[in-house]
Design a protein around this motif. Structure first.
Motif, PDB file in Angstrom:
ATOM      1  N   ILE A 215       0.842  -1.211   0.000  1.00  0.00           N
ATOM      2  CA  ILE A 215       0.000   0.000   0.000  1.00  0.00           C
ATOM      3  C   ILE A 215       0.871   1.253   0.000  1.00  0.00           C
ATOM      4  CG2 ILE A 215      -1.631   1.368   1.393  1.00  0.00           C
ATOM      5  CD1 ILE A 215      -3.029  -1.297   2.098  1.00  0.00           C
ATOM      6  N   VAL A 242      -4.969  -4.856   0.103  1.00  0.00           N
ATOM      7  CA  VAL A 242      -4.442  -4.034  -0.993  1.00  0.00           C
ATOM      8  C   VAL A 242      -5.544  -3.781  -2.031  1.00  0.00           C
ATOM      9  CG1 VAL A 242      -2.718  -3.922  -2.846  1.00  0.00           C
ATOM     10  CG2 VAL A 242      -2.104  -4.905  -0.629  1.00  0.00           C
ATOM     11  N   TYR A 245      -7.984  -1.241  -0.711  1.00  0.00           N
ATOM     12  CA  TYR A 245      -7.450   0.120  -0.728  1.00  0.00           C
ATOM     13  C   TYR A 245      -7.545   0.723  -2.137  1.00  0.00           C
ATOM     14  CZ  TYR A 245      -4.283   4.068  -0.524  1.00  0.00           C
ATOM     15  OH  TYR A 245      -3.759   5.334  -0.628  1.00  0.00           O
TER      16      TYR A 245
END
Length: 383
Positions: A215, A242, A245
């Motif tokens: 990230i 991930v 996000y």
């Protein structure tokens, strides 16, 4: 020589053990997690199917999934004792040596048995975060301090861990530093390698969780979206965190980004093909040994930008010559600057490609590593 391997079933374990085929040694494998047979090792005597007392008990999976705390408390009713089973394996196999792969999975659970059989030779392979990360956690460190004085021989995946092991009580013989899965066979993968001038992909390893810091890389890429026009970003092996996000922040609308989820299995050959077409590979974590993915990226001609926990990655990357080292895995500014520096210096890219193909890659060739590994086992036999 009769070698008893102790490990979970993993691709790296299988590749390592394949080096022993036709070596003249009898190889046995105690599957410490009882995860099932390793199809890539048909010539190895595999000790599996030992864990469950009642393998056909249908309620076991339900209990384990729905009420894990209760299952753990009652596990002695359903599962055989690892130490007792392993001691019987020692009695039946009568090995000349035991080789445990990874500290917490394969050394700690059999330590009491190995202490009872204190004249039996014991090899320990340290992988990844085995020593570097867990030495800083009190409960794990206590186990390390108990295991290392009993171990006779050490194999590591990076030189860093040799000094750590010695500081923590290892007094035996170091057999060598080798990639966790042994060397790499380049015959099939060389065909995927494109010239540097034909590459325009930035490949990011998508690990997060305890140690991965993908990230942070994505955040750094966001900061330079203007500079990245014309580049395709591929995040492979992406953890759910991930993926979430990227979706939540709408990253794909800001930069040309493709996510290859960890949950959708990507064949290893496909990963190596991606590497052969990528210009830059970025691997970022707060703890690791020598990442196999880094070595594969180097072999496939990618310019590596890699975190350097404890100095492990600097064993193969000279900063500014054949790659870049990330010294602070959480520093977005540092990561951003390294990416800009890489994409704006085609001469460095070409130079790094030549160094990695001619000087670094040959050191990890399968046949060469196999010879060194077999010599290491021979040293044990001579002792």
């Amino acid at each position: 020589m009769r070698i008893l391997m102790v490990s979970m079933n993993s691709i790296h374990f299988v590749r390592w053990t394949q080096q022993l085929k036709d070596s003249g040694h009898e190889v046995f494998w105690f599957d410490i997690l009882d995860g099932g047979r390793a199809e890539g090792l048909p010539w190895v005597y595999q000790i599996t199917g030992w864990k469950q007392k009642f393998p056909n008990f249908k309620g076991r999976y339900f209990l384990k999934k729905r009420v894990p705390f209760l299952y753990k408390k009652l596990s002695f009713l359903f599962e055989n004792n690892t130490e007792k089973v392993f001691e019987k394996v020692l009695h039946d196999v009568k090995p000349d040596m035991v080789h445990s792969v990874v500290m917490y999975i394969s050394c700690v659970p059999i330590l009491n048995v190995m202490q009872k059989h204190d004249t039996l030779t014991w090899i320990y392979s340290s992988w990844g975060s085995d020593l570097y990360y867990f030495k800083n956690i009190h409960t794990y460190k206590q186990d390390i301090l108990r295991v290392l004085p009993r171990v006779n021989h050490l194999i590591t995946d990076c030189k860093r861990d040799i000094s750590i092991a010695k500081k923590l009580g290892f007094k035996g013989q170091v057999l060598g530093t080798f990639p966790g899965g042994g060397g790499f066979d380049y015959k099939e993968t060389n065909k995927y390698i494109k010239p540097v001038s034909k590459r325009s992909t930035i490949l990011v390893k998508g690990s997060q969780g305890r140690s991965g810091r993908a990230i942070e890389v994505i955040k750094a890429l966001e900061l330079i979206k203007e500079e990245l026009k014309g580049y395709q970003i591929i995040v492979f092996g992406a953890d759910k965190e991930v993926e979430n996000y990227i979706t939540r922040k709408g990253i794909s609308t800001k930069i040309l980004l493709k996510v290859l989820s960890r949950s959708n299995f990507l064949p290893h050959d496909a990963i190596l093909k991606l590497m052969g077409e990528a210009m830059i590979y970025i691997g970022n974590s707060n703890s690791d040994g020598m990442p196999n993915t880094l070595l594969e990226a180097i072999a496939q001609g990618v310019f590596p930008i890699q975190s350097n926990p404890g100095g492990a990655s600097s064993e193969v990357i000279i900063h500014g010559e054949n790659g870049f080292l990330i010294e602070n895995c959480n520093d977005l500014e540092e990561i951003k600057k390294l990416i800009i520096k890489a994409i704006s210096n085609s001469e460095l890219m070409e130079k790094a490609f030549e160094i990695n193909q001619n000087n670094i890659k040959p050191k990890f060739e399968r046949t060469l590593i196999k010879k060194q590994v077999l010599n290491a086992y021979s040293k044990v036999l001579k002792n």
